[in-house]
Design a protein around this motif. Structure first.
Motif, PDB file in Angstrom:
ATOM      1  N   ASN A  25       0.816  -1.212   0.000  1.00 36.88           N
ATOM      2  CA  ASN A  25       0.000   0.000   0.000  1.00 36.88           C
ATOM      3  C   ASN A  25       0.851   1.263   0.000  1.00 36.88           C
ATOM      4  OD1 ASN A  25      -2.383  -1.439  -0.009  1.00 36.88           O
ATOM      5  ND2 ASN A  25      -2.592  -1.438   2.220  1.00 36.88           N
ATOM      6  N   GLY A  26       1.999   1.201   0.658  1.00 40.43           N
ATOM      7  CA  GLY A  26       2.830   2.394   0.767  1.00 40.43           C
ATOM      8  C   GLY A  26       4.161   2.275   0.070  1.00 40.43           C
ATOM      9  N   GLY A  27       4.308   1.327  -0.881  1.00 39.50           N
ATOM     10  CA  GLY A  27       5.620   1.090  -1.468  1.00 39.50           C
ATOM     11  C   GLY A  27       6.549   0.500  -0.426  1.00 39.50           C
ATOM     12  N   VAL A  28       7.851   0.587  -0.674  1.00 35.19           N
ATOM     13  CA  VAL A  28       8.848   0.143   0.291  1.00 35.19           C
ATOM     14  C   VAL A  28       9.473   1.381   0.914  1.00 35.19           C
ATOM     15  CG1 VAL A  28      11.024  -1.062   0.646  1.00 35.19           C
ATOM     16  CG2 VAL A  28       9.298  -2.044  -0.870  1.00 35.19           C
ATOM     17  N   HIS A  36      19.612 -12.004   9.396  1.00 38.25           N
ATOM     18  CA  HIS A  36      19.142 -13.078   8.520  1.00 38.25           C
ATOM     19  C   HIS A  36      18.239 -12.547   7.412  1.00 38.25           C
ATOM     20  CE1 HIS A  36      20.713 -16.031  11.381  1.00 38.25           C
ATOM     21  NE2 HIS A  36      20.115 -15.334  12.338  1.00 38.25           N
ATOM     22  N   HIS A  37      17.288 -11.714   7.781  1.00 38.23           N
ATOM     23  CA  HIS A  37      16.307 -11.197   6.834  1.00 38.23           C
ATOM     24  C   HIS A  37      16.405  -9.685   6.709  1.00 38.23           C
ATOM     25  CE1 HIS A  37      14.250 -15.015   8.170  1.00 38.23           C
ATOM     26  NE2 HIS A  37      14.228 -15.149   6.851  1.00 38.23           N
ATOM     27  N   VAL A  38      15.957  -9.196   5.566  1.00 43.39           N
ATOM     28  CA  VAL A  38      15.771  -7.763   5.372  1.00 43.39           C
ATOM     29  C   VAL A  38      14.309  -7.448   5.677  1.00 43.39           C
ATOM     30  CG1 VAL A  38      15.955  -5.828   3.767  1.00 43.39           C
ATOM     31  CG2 VAL A  38      17.478  -7.796   3.512  1.00 43.39           C
ATOM     32  N   TRP A  39      14.084  -6.537   6.619  1.00 48.62           N
ATOM     33  CA  TRP A  39      12.730  -6.112   6.948  1.00 48.62           C
ATOM     34  C   TRP A  39      12.417  -4.826   6.195  1.00 48.62           C
ATOM     35  CZ3 TRP A  39       9.219  -8.592  10.204  1.00 48.62           C
ATOM     36  CH2 TRP A  39       9.723  -9.675  10.936  1.00 48.62           C
ATOM     37  N   ALA A  40      11.210  -4.771   5.628  1.00 42.44           N
ATOM     38  CA  ALA A  40      10.802  -3.602   4.862  1.00 42.44           C
ATOM     39  C   ALA A  40       9.441  -3.124   5.341  1.00 42.44           C
ATOM     40  CB  ALA A  40      10.748  -3.926   3.367  1.00 42.44           C
ATOM     41  N   ALA A  41       9.331  -1.814   5.530  1.00 42.95           N
ATOM     42  CA  ALA A  41       8.062  -1.191   5.896  1.00 42.95           C
ATOM     43  C   ALA A  41       7.271  -0.920   4.622  1.00 42.95           C
ATOM     44  CB  ALA A  41       8.316   0.112   6.641  1.00 42.95           C
ATOM     45  N   THR A  42       6.044  -1.424   4.577  1.00 40.72           N
ATOM     46  CA  THR A  42       5.270  -1.335   3.336  1.00 40.72           C
ATOM     47  C   THR A  42       3.889  -0.722   3.544  1.00 40.72           C
ATOM     48  OG1 THR A  42       4.393  -3.583   3.560  1.00 40.72           O
ATOM     49  CG2 THR A  42       6.485  -3.353   2.388  1.00 40.72           C
ATOM     50  N   GLY A  43       3.809   0.248   4.438  1.00 43.28           N
ATOM     51  CA  GLY A  43       2.551   0.950   4.634  1.00 43.28           C
ATOM     52  C   GLY A  43       1.722   0.399   5.777  1.00 43.28           C
ATOM     53  N   ASP A  44       1.121  -0.784   5.556  1.00 42.31           N
ATOM     54  CA  ASP A  44       0.279  -1.367   6.605  1.00 42.31           C
ATOM     55  C   ASP A  44       0.841  -2.670   7.154  1.00 42.31           C
ATOM     56  OD1 ASP A  44      -0.128  -3.001   4.438  1.00 42.31           O
ATOM     57  OD2 ASP A  44      -2.315  -2.742   4.379  1.00 42.31           O
ATOM     58  N   ARG A  45       2.083  -2.974   6.788  1.00 44.72           N
ATOM     59  CA  ARG A  45       2.717  -4.169   7.349  1.00 44.72           C
ATOM     60  C   ARG A  45       4.232  -4.109   7.201  1.00 44.72           C
ATOM     61  NH1 ARG A  45       0.381  -8.759   6.564  1.00 44.72           N
ATOM     62  NH2 ARG A  45      -1.616  -7.677   6.461  1.00 44.72           N
ATOM     63  N   ARG A  62       1.399  -4.183  10.832  1.00 40.81           N
ATOM     64  CA  ARG A  62       1.709  -3.019  11.660  1.00 40.81           C
ATOM     65  C   ARG A  62       1.780  -1.779  10.790  1.00 40.81           C
ATOM     66  NH1 ARG A  62      -0.218  -3.716  15.967  1.00 40.81           N
ATOM     67  NH2 ARG A  62       0.378  -5.577  17.104  1.00 40.81           N
ATOM     68  N   ALA A  63       1.359  -0.636  11.351  1.00 34.91           N
ATOM     69  CA  ALA A  63       1.534   0.640  10.647  1.00 34.91           C
ATOM     70  C   ALA A  63       3.025   0.855  10.425  1.00 34.91           C
ATOM     71  CB  ALA A  63       0.945   1.776  11.477  1.00 34.91           C
ATOM     72  N   ALA A  64       3.395   1.072   9.158  1.00 32.90           N
ATOM     73  CA  ALA A  64       4.822   1.098   8.810  1.00 32.90           C
ATOM     74  C   ALA A  64       5.024   1.985   7.591  1.00 32.90           C
ATOM     75  CB  ALA A  64       5.315  -0.332   8.535  1.00 32.90           C
ATOM     76  N   ASP A  65       4.988   3.307   7.838  1.00 28.62           N
ATOM     77  CA  ASP A  65       5.016   4.217   6.697  1.00 28.62           C
ATOM     78  C   ASP A  65       6.342   4.931   6.503  1.00 28.62           C
ATOM     79  OD1 ASP A  65       4.933   5.914   8.860  1.00 28.62           O
ATOM     80  OD2 ASP A  65       3.007   6.831   8.360  1.00 28.62           O
ATOM     81  N   ALA A  66       7.349   4.609   7.341  1.00 27.21           N
ATOM     82  CA  ALA A  66       8.649   5.272   7.182  1.00 27.21           C
ATOM     83  C   ALA A  66       9.728   4.352   7.758  1.00 27.21           C
ATOM     84  CB  ALA A  66       8.638   6.655   7.836  1.00 27.21           C
ATOM     85  N   GLY A  67      10.748   4.940   8.434  1.00 30.50           N
ATOM     86  CA  GLY A  67      11.943   4.203   8.803  1.00 30.50           C
ATOM     87  C   GLY A  67      11.737   3.044   9.748  1.00 30.50           C
ATOM     88  N   TYR A  76      12.111  -1.352  15.605  1.00 31.45           N
ATOM     89  CA  TYR A  76      11.547  -0.022  15.842  1.00 31.45           C
ATOM     90  C   TYR A  76      10.966   0.461  14.518  1.00 31.45           C
ATOM     91  CZ  TYR A  76      14.057   0.063  20.272  1.00 31.45           C
ATOM     92  OH  TYR A  76      14.519  -0.221  21.529  1.00 31.45           O
ATOM     93  N   GLN A  77       9.755   0.986  14.585  1.00 33.10           N
ATOM     94  CA  GLN A  77       9.057   1.353  13.362  1.00 33.10           C
ATOM     95  C   GLN A  77       8.408   2.728  13.482  1.00 33.10           C
ATOM     96  OE1 GLN A  77       8.931  -0.121  10.274  1.00 33.10           O
ATOM     97  NE2 GLN A  77       8.032   1.887   9.852  1.00 33.10           N
ATOM     98  N   LEU A  78       8.753   3.612  12.540  1.00 32.31           N
ATOM     99  CA  LEU A  78       8.066   4.898  12.457  1.00 32.31           C
ATOM    100  C   LEU A  78       6.654   4.685  11.928  1.00 32.31           C
ATOM    101  CD1 LEU A  78      10.935   7.127  11.107  1.00 32.31           C
ATOM    102  CD2 LEU A  78       9.473   7.737  13.050  1.00 32.31           C
ATOM    103  N   ALA A  79       5.688   5.257  12.629  1.00 34.06           N
ATOM    104  CA  ALA A  79       4.280   5.177  12.239  1.00 34.06           C
ATOM    105  C   ALA A  79       3.683   6.560  12.451  1.00 34.06           C
ATOM    106  CB  ALA A  79       3.544   4.119  13.053  1.00 34.06           C
TER     107      ALA A  79
END
Length: 220
Positions: A25-28, A36-45, A62-67, A76-79
């Motif tokens: 929904n929000g791009g990457v 091990h993994h790369v985590w990416a914030a993609t708007g709503d997850r 999770r709300a995940a619209d930035a860093g 830690y997730q910017l929302a």
């Protein structure tokens, strides 16, 4: 506006692999790496990507619209105007603090007990206390700041203005640019994180792409 690039050496960024596009929904936006993994914030997850296969290994609603950042145990997730501390095993939010830019924040990284948060249109990076959100230090830039990363004692950040984007290694004391990796025209960087080795992982914003960029080798 400060000229922070007076001592910088510039070279083309070497993109070694592309992943996606991921339907989001929000791009990457934000990007981090847990070893091990790369985590990416993609708007709503938040999604965990296997860097070997490019497959999505996990997904947290999770709300995940930035860093995004990882301290070795928690995400830690910017929302918007807050930063959530998240248990990656369950997706539960353990705590939240105010984001320093009150919704104008972009990238985020963890280093030595602090969070380092990019503020896009303010063109700066702030070091904050992860327990309270108190600002400990401010570094100015002369470009819009997106992703932020610490690796081997080096502070890097991404910029994105118009069709131009680059990766910048900066002095963590005064913000001056020491070296720069220029992305191809039209290829922007949103989130940024190192794998702790020779790669940076770069979010591609609305494109939904994730790109691996080679980190410059160091000579001992």
């Amino acid at each position: 506006m400060n000229d922070t690039t007076r001592h910088a050496t510039a070279s083309p960024a070497e993109i070694v692999r592309e992943y996606g596009p991921f339907q989001a929904n929000g791009g990457v936006a934000g990007v981090t790496h847990d070893g091990h993994h790369v985590w990416a914030a993609t708007g709503d997850r938040l999604i965990a990507i296997d860097p070997a296969s490019g497959d999505i290994a996990r997904s947290l609603p999770r709300a995940a619209d930035a860093g995004t950042a990882f301290d070795g145990t928690h995400l830690y997730q910017l929302a918007e105007a807050r930063i959530d501390k998240i248990d990656p095993a369950t997706g539960a939010v353990i705590a939240s603090i105010p984001a320093p830019g009150q919704g104008g924040d972009s990238g985020m990284a963890w280093s030595d007990g602090s969070l380092w948060v990019g503020q896009y249109r303010e063109r700066r990076i702030v070091q904050i206390d992860p327990a309270t959100g108190a600002v400990l230090r401010t570094l100015e830039s002369d470009r819009f700041v997106t992703g932020v990363s610490w690796v081997d004692g080096e502070l890097w950040h991404a910029t994105w203005e118009g069709d131009d984007s680059d990766l910048r290694h900066i002095d963590p004391h005064d913000g001056h640019v020491l070296e720069r990796l220029d992305m191809p025209a039209g290829v922007g960087i949103s989130g940024l994180e190192s794998d702790g080795g020779n790669l940076f992982y770069c979010g591609g914003g609305p494109s939904g792409m994730l790109r691996a960029v080679r980190r410059p080798a160091r000579v001992d």
